[in-house]
Motif scaffolding. Structure first.
Motif, PDB file in Angstrom:
ATOM      1  N   THR A  51       0.803  -1.230   0.000  1.00 18.40           N
ATOM      2  CA  THR A  51       0.000   0.000   0.000  1.00 18.40           C
ATOM      3  C   THR A  51       0.832   1.275   0.000  1.00 18.40           C
ATOM      4  OG1 THR A  51      -0.132   0.113   2.429  1.00 18.40           O
ATOM      5  CG2 THR A  51      -1.792  -1.212   1.295  1.00 18.40           C
ATOM      6  N   ASN A  52       2.159   1.144   0.047  1.00 19.45           N
ATOM      7  CA  ASN A  52       2.999   2.334   0.191  1.00 19.45           C
ATOM      8  C   ASN A  52       2.795   3.360  -0.917  1.00 19.45           C
ATOM      9  OD1 ASN A  52       4.151   1.738   2.591  1.00 19.45           O
ATOM     10  ND2 ASN A  52       6.214   1.390   1.837  1.00 19.45           N
ATOM     11  N   PHE A  53       2.499   2.893  -2.122  1.00 12.72           N
ATOM     12  CA  PHE A  53       2.384   3.815  -3.251  1.00 12.72           C
ATOM     13  C   PHE A  53       0.942   3.926  -3.749  1.00 12.72           C
ATOM     14  CE2 PHE A  53       6.694   2.072  -3.262  1.00 12.72           C
ATOM     15  CZ  PHE A  53       7.426   3.242  -3.179  1.00 12.72           C
ATOM     16  N   LEU A  54      -0.003   3.564  -2.884  1.00 15.82           N
ATOM     17  CA  LEU A  54      -1.415   3.628  -3.265  1.00 15.82           C
ATOM     18  C   LEU A  54      -2.123   4.710  -2.461  1.00 15.82           C
ATOM     19  CD1 LEU A  54      -2.312  -0.188  -3.296  1.00 15.82           C
ATOM     20  CD2 LEU A  54      -1.563   1.212  -5.229  1.00 15.82           C
ATOM     21  N   ASP A  55      -3.079   5.399  -3.108  1.00 11.77           N
ATOM     22  CA  ASP A  55      -3.894   6.324  -2.346  1.00 11.77           C
ATOM     23  C   ASP A  55      -5.091   5.566  -1.780  1.00 11.77           C
ATOM     24  OD1 ASP A  55      -4.297   7.154  -5.550  1.00 11.77           O
ATOM     25  OD2 ASP A  55      -6.102   6.587  -4.482  1.00 11.77           O
ATOM     26  N   LYS A  56      -5.917   6.251  -1.001  1.00 11.33           N
ATOM     27  CA  LYS A  56      -6.898   5.556  -0.165  1.00 11.33           C
ATOM     28  C   LYS A  56      -7.919   4.740  -0.965  1.00 11.33           C
ATOM     29  CE  LYS A  56      -9.669   9.759   0.390  1.00 11.33           C
ATOM     30  NZ  LYS A  56     -10.195  10.744   1.358  1.00 11.33           N
ATOM     31  N   GLN A  57      -8.406   5.269  -2.122  1.00  8.04           N
ATOM     32  CA  GLN A  57      -9.411   4.486  -2.852  1.00  8.04           C
ATOM     33  C   GLN A  57      -8.823   3.229  -3.464  1.00  8.04           C
ATOM     34  OE1 GLN A  57      -8.473   7.649  -3.623  1.00  8.04           O
ATOM     35  NE2 GLN A  57      -8.876   8.146  -5.772  1.00  8.04           N
ATOM     36  N   HIS A  58      -7.530   3.273  -3.808  1.00  5.02           N
ATOM     37  CA  HIS A  58      -6.888   2.087  -4.384  1.00  5.02           C
ATOM     38  C   HIS A  58      -6.488   1.093  -3.292  1.00  5.02           C
ATOM     39  CE1 HIS A  58      -5.974   5.212  -7.629  1.00  5.02           C
ATOM     40  NE2 HIS A  58      -7.036   4.521  -7.984  1.00  5.02           N
ATOM     41  N   VAL A  59      -6.225   1.611  -2.071  1.00  7.38           N
ATOM     42  CA  VAL A  59      -6.016   0.711  -0.931  1.00  7.38           C
ATOM     43  C   VAL A  59      -7.309  -0.044  -0.634  1.00  7.38           C
ATOM     44  CG1 VAL A  59      -5.538   0.596   1.553  1.00  7.38           C
ATOM     45  CG2 VAL A  59      -4.155   2.079   0.100  1.00  7.38           C
ATOM     46  N   GLU A  60      -8.428   0.658  -0.721  1.00  9.19           N
ATOM     47  CA  GLU A  60      -9.728   0.013  -0.494  1.00  9.19           C
ATOM     48  C   GLU A  60      -9.994  -1.061  -1.554  1.00  9.19           C
ATOM     49  OE1 GLU A  60     -12.465   3.228  -0.446  1.00  9.19           O
ATOM     50  OE2 GLU A  60     -11.723   4.034   1.463  1.00  9.19           O
ATOM     51  N   TRP A  61      -9.654  -0.759  -2.821  1.00 10.06           N
ATOM     52  CA  TRP A  61      -9.851  -1.749  -3.879  1.00 10.06           C
ATOM     53  C   TRP A  61      -8.977  -2.980  -3.624  1.00 10.06           C
ATOM     54  CZ3 TRP A  61      -6.916  -4.456  -7.296  1.00 10.06           C
ATOM     55  CH2 TRP A  61      -7.583  -5.132  -8.325  1.00 10.06           C
ATOM     56  N   LEU A  62      -7.706  -2.747  -3.256  1.00 10.89           N
ATOM     57  CA  LEU A  62      -6.797  -3.860  -2.986  1.00 10.89           C
ATOM     58  C   LEU A  62      -7.294  -4.685  -1.801  1.00 10.89           C
ATOM     59  CD1 LEU A  62      -4.115  -5.316  -3.584  1.00 10.89           C
ATOM     60  CD2 LEU A  62      -2.984  -3.699  -2.038  1.00 10.89           C
ATOM     61  N   SER A  63      -7.851  -4.021  -0.806  1.00 14.75           N
ATOM     62  CA  SER A  63      -8.394  -4.738   0.355  1.00 14.75           C
ATOM     63  C   SER A  63      -9.476  -5.722  -0.078  1.00 14.75           C
ATOM     64  CB  SER A  63      -8.980  -3.744   1.370  1.00 14.75           C
ATOM     65  OG  SER A  63      -7.988  -2.875   1.857  1.00 14.75           O
ATOM     66  N   GLU A  64     -10.401  -5.261  -0.901  1.00 13.82           N
ATOM     67  CA  GLU A  64     -11.493  -6.130  -1.357  1.00 13.82           C
ATOM     68  C   GLU A  64     -10.952  -7.263  -2.234  1.00 13.82           C
ATOM     69  OE1 GLU A  64     -14.635  -6.034  -0.317  1.00 13.82           O
ATOM     70  OE2 GLU A  64     -13.919  -4.443   1.029  1.00 13.82           O
ATOM     71  N   TYR A  65      -9.960  -6.953  -3.058  1.00 17.05           N
ATOM     72  CA  TYR A  65      -9.364  -7.969  -3.929  1.00 17.05           C
ATOM     73  C   TYR A  65      -8.725  -9.082  -3.093  1.00 17.05           C
ATOM     74  CZ  TYR A  65      -6.611 -10.088  -7.673  1.00 17.05           C
ATOM     75  OH  TYR A  65      -6.069 -10.979  -8.568  1.00 17.05           O
ATOM     76  N   LEU A  66      -7.943  -8.687  -2.097  1.00 15.00           N
ATOM     77  CA  LEU A  66      -7.233  -9.684  -1.291  1.00 15.00           C
ATOM     78  C   LEU A  66      -8.187 -10.470  -0.398  1.00 15.00           C
ATOM     79  CD1 LEU A  66      -3.977  -7.736  -0.294  1.00 15.00           C
ATOM     80  CD2 LEU A  66      -4.246  -9.523  -2.020  1.00 15.00           C
ATOM     81  N   LYS A  67      -9.244  -9.840   0.081  1.00  9.38           N
ATOM     82  CA  LYS A  67     -10.227 -10.549   0.909  1.00  9.38           C
ATOM     83  C   LYS A  67     -10.848 -11.717   0.137  1.00  9.38           C
ATOM     84  CE  LYS A  67     -13.270  -8.079   3.163  1.00  9.38           C
ATOM     85  NZ  LYS A  67     -14.191  -6.946   3.463  1.00  9.38           N
ATOM     86  N   SER A  68     -11.054 -11.527  -1.174  1.00  7.21           N
ATOM     87  CA  SER A  68     -11.683 -12.571  -1.984  1.00  7.21           C
ATOM     88  C   SER A  68     -10.668 -13.448  -2.719  1.00  7.21           C
ATOM     89  CB  SER A  68     -12.635 -11.929  -3.005  1.00  7.21           C
ATOM     90  OG  SER A  68     -11.930 -11.052  -3.873  1.00  7.21           O
TER      91      SER A  68
END
Length: 509
Positions: free
Chosen positions: A187-204
């Motif tokens: 997440t170091n180079f991601l802004d908040k909306q892309h961190v949220e997208w990555l969170s959902e991706y990794l959860k599934s």
């Protein structure tokens, strides 16, 4: 056996013991967060799993034929490839199968060859099962989720900044069909909306992964269990992060009690041996005690970093308005942001958020005078003194020690004062004497915090200061910024860090 198993792994770096007989097992589908204070060896563990670091002893076993994906943000890539073509390389094997399939169909005589037709049928089934014909749409889906499409899919990889390149590399990794992912600070180079997208991706995500992140809100969302590195051991906990942290606190107290009891016993043996080894009447007993002492399996107390207790050095300012920005355009050969207009009062705290790579760091570097504005102007109050925290790790000499770095900027300080300041920022005595390049990202960030704490300032400009900090250092920094009486501009993607104390948020779209 699970996907991954560590057995009795030990590893030392110089005199520093990172692991002593550490072990854990990772099973199919587990989503694991790897935590530990700065310098405990989180990245080293990842490097041992991929084979870049060899442990001193013990065994690391991966399940046979497992597909392993590793996030290497600094990997060398072909700079002439477009972003889209680079992302397509995640499917090189499938494209090779397509070429072989087309080669079979390209010759008319092959249609009468039953073996070749059977092979072609197998190839066709494989491509369909692997969603080959949805590759381009899947690439765009992931690229859009991480903000890569906004960079221009035709943009050459060689034209990207370090942060932009890291996002593209992460996108390619997610597109690969891996059984196990190893993610170091994704997440170091991601802004908040892309961190949220990555969170959902990794959860599934159906496979397993190990992720290192100092963004604990992110970790809490994506993980099902936690690996904690402390006291040169790796302990595995089930459950979400914040539940684990409370359990871990009880475990740490128990370990410290056990460690202190062992140290007391060792000291008792050592005193007895020292007093009696030279006496003829008690030498045999002293030798027996020495054997007992040698058999003790000594517990290791982690000394990766000291307690964080630094203070920012605030000086007063008399001006009411500290900064005025008028029609300011920043960039290099062309503007990368629209014309900016804003003012800051002497006690105002402004947080700047927005798309990664959009130009937030460029704006900060313009305000501190490192870059010239392309047009427009800005003006600080006459008695402004700036304290600056730079995001990048840029050291003039990578072999220089933290003590020398601080001494170079503050030559009037004694070595004792420098050591004390570094210790207050969590840089212990051993690390203070090591080359800066051998320290972890978090430890290097603490050296930067030391420089900031020694700077007399009434206006702070901070570029992602929390990226590599552990939870203790982050909390102390948060409280210091919350109590700060001067002006401030903070660039950050961690809403949980600034939400309860900032005055204004400037979101750049």
């Amino acid at each position: 056996m699970g996907l991954l198993k560590l057995t009795n792994v030990s590893y030392s770096f110089g005199e520093k013991i990172l692991y002593k007989d550490a072990e854990f097992e990772l099973f199919k589908g587990e989503h694991v967060g790897l935590i530990g204070k700065n310098g405990t060896g989180k990245t080293t563990l990842i490097n041992m799993i991929v084979g870049d670091v060899i442990p001193d002893s013990g065994e690391i076993r991966l399940q046979k034929d497992i597909s392993l994906g590793y996030l290497d943000q600094y990997a060398n890539v072909d700079g002439d490839l477009s972003i889209f073509d680079y992302l397509k390389t995640a499917f090189d094997k499938l494209y090779e199968i397509e070429r072989e399939l087309n080669a079979i169909y390209s010759k008319e005589e092959n249609y009468n060859n039953s073996k070749l037709m059977e092979k072609a049928s197998d190839y066709q089934s494989l491509l369909v099962n692997c969603s080959f014909y949805e590759i381009e749409s899947n690439i765009l889906k992931v690229a859009d989720g991480l903000g890569v499409t906004a960079l221009g899919m035709g943009t050459k990889m060689g034209e990207l900044s370090g942060g932009q390149k890291a996002k593209v590399i992460l996108s390619k990794l997610l597109l690969g069909n891996y059984d196990l992912l190893l993610l170091d600070e994704p997440t170091n180079f991601l802004d908040k909306q892309h961190v949220e997208w990555l969170s959902e991706y990794l959860k599934s995500f159906k496979g397993a992964f190990i992720v290192i992140s100092h963004d604990y809100a992110f970790l809490d969302k994506v993980t099902t269990c936690i690996l904690d590195i402390e006291f040169a051991k790796i302990k595995k906990y089930s459950g979400n992060l914040f539940k684990v942290l409370s359990t871990k606190e009880l475990h740490d107290k128990s370990f410290l009690n056990e460690y202190n009891a062992q140290q007391k016993q060792i000291k008792k043996y050592e005193i007895y041996i020292q007093k009696n080894k030279a006496r003829a009447s008690t030498a045999a007993m002293a030798k027996s005690r020495q054997k007992q002492l040698d058999k003790i399996d000594r517990l290791v107390l982690s000394k990766s970093s000291g307690k964080i207790n630094f203070k920012l050095n605030a000086i007063p300012i008399t001006a009411k308005r500290i900064l005025k920005v008028e029609n300011l355009r920043v960039g290099y050969s062309f503007p990368i942001l629209p014309a900016l207009n804003f003012e800051l009062q002497s006690d105002q705290k402004l947080v700047i958020t927005g798309f990664n790579g959009i130009g937030k760091t460029t704006l900060l570097k313009t305000l501190i005078g490192e870059l010239q504005p392309l047009s427009g102007q800005f003006e600080f109050a006459s008695n402004v003194k700036i304290g600056y925290f730079e995001q990048d790790f840029k050291w003039q000499n990578k072999s220089i020690t933290p003590i020398d770095i601080v001494l170079d900027k503050f030559p009037k300080l004694s070595e004792k004062q420098i050591r004390s300041s570094l210790a207050q920022c969590g840089v212990n005595a051993k690390n203070a004497l090591q080359p800066i390049s051998t320290l972890s990202g978090g430890e290097q960030s603490k050296v930067k915090l030391c420089l900031l704490s020694l700077t007399s300032a009434n206006f702070l400009i901070l570029d992602e200061p929390t990226n590599h900090l552990d939870i203790d250092a982050k909390e102390v920094l948060k409280q210091e910024l919350k109590n700060w009486q001067g002006g401030m501009i903070l660039v950050s993607h961690e809403k949980e860090f600034y939400a309860d104390w900032c005055d204004e948020i400037l979101e750049i779209k």
